[in-house]
Design an enzyme around this catalytic site. Structure first.
Site, PDB file in Angstrom:
ATOM      1  CG  ASP A   1      17.490  25.330  52.152  1.00  0.00           C
ATOM      2  OD1 ASP A   1      18.473  25.596  51.461  1.00  0.00           O
ATOM      3  OD2 ASP A   1      16.438  25.999  52.130  1.00  0.00           O
ATOM      4  CG  LEU A   2      21.115  29.722  55.501  1.00  0.00           C
ATOM      5  CD1 LEU A   2      21.197  29.485  56.992  1.00  0.00           C
ATOM      6  CD2 LEU A   2      22.454  30.291  54.994  1.00  0.00           C
ATOM      7  CG  ASP A   3      16.387  31.925  51.580  1.00  0.00           C
ATOM      8  OD1 ASP A   3      15.722  32.500  52.461  1.00  0.00           O
ATOM      9  OD2 ASP A   3      16.172  32.074  50.366  1.00  0.00           O
TER      10      ASP A   3
ATOM     11  CB  THR B   1      18.283  35.180  53.647  1.00  0.00           C
ATOM     12  OG1 THR B   1      18.197  33.797  53.358  1.00  0.00           O
ATOM     13  CG2 THR B   1      19.123  35.397  54.886  1.00  0.00           C
TER      14      THR B   1
ATOM     15  CE  LYS C   1      10.801  32.676  48.947  1.00  0.00           C
ATOM     16  NZ  LYS C   1       9.603  32.460  49.784  1.00  0.00           N
TER      17      LYS C   1
ATOM     18  CB  SER D   1      22.939  26.689  52.161  1.00  0.00           C
ATOM     19  OG  SER D   1      22.684  27.935  51.552  1.00  0.00           O
ATOM     20  CB  ALA D   2      22.175  27.347  46.720  1.00  0.00           C
TER      21      ALA D   2
ATOM     22  CE  LYS E   1      20.169  22.852  48.456  1.00  0.00           C
ATOM     23  NZ  LYS E   1      19.628  23.740  49.490  1.00  0.00           N
TER      24      LYS E   1
ATOM     25  CD  GLU F   1      16.093  22.394  50.313  1.00  0.00           C
ATOM     26  OE1 GLU F   1      15.253  23.272  50.098  1.00  0.00           O
ATOM     27  OE2 GLU F   1      17.279  22.541  50.023  1.00  0.00           O
ATOM     28  CG  ASP F   2      12.751  26.943  51.499  1.00  0.00           C
ATOM     29  OD1 ASP F   2      13.857  26.446  51.201  1.00  0.00           O
ATOM     30  OD2 ASP F   2      12.439  28.102  51.195  1.00  0.00           O
TER      31      ASP F   2
HETATM   32  P1  B16 Z   1      24.033  33.734  47.507  1.00  0.00           P
HETATM   33  P2  B16 Z   1      19.396  28.195  50.202  1.00  0.00           P
HETATM   34  C1  B16 Z   1      19.766  30.106  48.354  1.00  0.00           C
HETATM   35  O1  B16 Z   1      19.837  29.677  49.682  1.00  0.00           O
HETATM   36  C2  B16 Z   1      18.652  31.129  48.207  1.00  0.00           C
HETATM   37  O2  B16 Z   1      17.393  30.538  48.450  1.00  0.00           O
HETATM   38  C3  B16 Z   1      18.674  31.672  46.806  1.00  0.00           C
HETATM   39  O3  B16 Z   1      17.659  32.645  46.644  1.00  0.00           O
HETATM   40  C4  B16 Z   1      20.050  32.295  46.511  1.00  0.00           C
HETATM   41  O4  B16 Z   1      20.118  32.783  45.186  1.00  0.00           O
HETATM   42  C5  B16 Z   1      21.124  31.234  46.737  1.00  0.00           C
HETATM   43  O5  B16 Z   1      21.026  30.735  48.059  1.00  0.00           O
HETATM   44  C6  B16 Z   1      22.531  31.770  46.530  1.00  0.00           C
HETATM   45  O6  B16 Z   1      22.790  32.732  47.527  1.00  0.00           O
HETATM   46  O7  B16 Z   1      23.781  34.747  46.466  1.00  0.00           O
HETATM   47  O8  B16 Z   1      24.051  34.259  48.919  1.00  0.00           O
HETATM   48  O9  B16 Z   1      25.264  32.900  47.224  1.00  0.00           O
HETATM   49  O10 B16 Z   1      17.889  28.160  50.151  1.00  0.00           O
HETATM   50  O11 B16 Z   1      20.056  27.161  49.300  1.00  0.00           O
HETATM   51  O12 B16 Z   1      19.940  28.193  51.589  1.00  0.00           O
HETATM   52 MG    MG Z   2      15.831  27.348  50.812  1.00  0.00          MG
END
Ligand code: B16
Ligand code: MG
Length: 215
Positions: free
Chosen positions: A10-12, A18, A46, A115-116, A146, A170-171
């Site tokens: 996962d990224l964030d 972020t 998140k 990542s999302a 997810k 994953e967090d």
């Molecule tokens: P964006 P992850 C997620 O990242 C974030 O945790 C979440 O807060 C955010 O809304 C989502 O990505 C979409 O991000 O607006 O940059 O497309 O934890 O899946 O890496």
């Molecule tokens: Mg995350």
């Protein structure tokens, strides 16, 4: 026990924090709309998609908007968020992450992003981490959020590794659920009380080495 051949990250919250920039941008939107948005509220967003995050924020503010207005709000929020992450530097990589990626590479383990975020390429490029990833699956490639396992299934497919030989880092609780639904091992990064469904939980990746992916 199946041998681990690939790690999906996962990224964030795992590679970089972020969430604080998402928070600043969402708070700016909420304040423009006339209500507050706290750091506690931000926890709810998140790992959640951008569209769903906006819906949650509007529920918090008890604010009704048309679909057209929502599109504009999401676009504004993203513009402010991108301003922040455009300034991301390598020193914001979370502790131990680069060293761990290097060790995985040296041991022939494949690496994917799951990542999302639709901004993942900008983030990885600014952190100088893109070169470590054999596959990048993000919000631009998936249709289901997810805890649906789509993001990790696609990652394993792109790597050519079967799910039982994959482990996810994953967090978010929904991310751990997605990994388990994909029939993968899951390592939670963060709070044990939230990520209890994972096969293992670590506070962060600062001491991570190859032994962590031995089950
Ligand atoms: P964006 P992850 C997620 O990242 C974030 O945790 C979440 O807060 C955010 O809304 C989502 O990505 C979409 O991000 O607006 O940059 O497309 O934890 O899946 O890496
Ligand atoms: Mg995350």
């Amino acid at each position: 026990m199946a041998k681990i051949e690939a790690c999906l990250f996962d990224l964030d919250g795992v590679i970089v924090d972020t969430a604080k920039y998402h928070y600043l941008a969402w708070k700016r939107l909420a304040n423009n709309l006339g209500f507050d948005f706290t750091i506690e509220n931000n926890e709810l967003l998140k790992g959640v998609s951008r569209v769903r995050s906006l819906e949650i924020l509007l529920e918090i503010g008890n604010y009704t908007a048309t679909e057209e207005e929502k599109l504009k709000m999401a676009a504004d929020k993203n513009e402010w968020y991108v301003e922040y992450i455009s300034k991301l530097k390598e020193d914001e990589i979370l502790p131990g992450v680069r060293e761990f990626l290097l060790e995985l590479k040296a041991n022939g383990i494949k690496i994917a992003l799951g990542s999302a975020s639709k901004n993942s390429m900008l983030i990885l490029n600014n952190l100088g981490l893109t070169k470590y990833f054999d596959a990048i699956i993000d919000g631009n490639k998936v249709s289901k959020a997810k805890p649906d396992p789509e993001v990790f299934i696609l990652g394993a497919e792109e790597l050519g590794i079967s799910p039982e030989n994959c482990v996810v880092f994953e967090d978010a609780k929904a991310g751990i659920e997605a990994a388990k639904a994909a029939n993968m091992k899951a390592i939670g990064v963060g709070d044990k009380t939230i990520l209890g469904l994972a096969d293992k939980v670590v506070k962060d990746l600062s001491n991570a080495n190859i032994d962590i992916i031995k089950f």
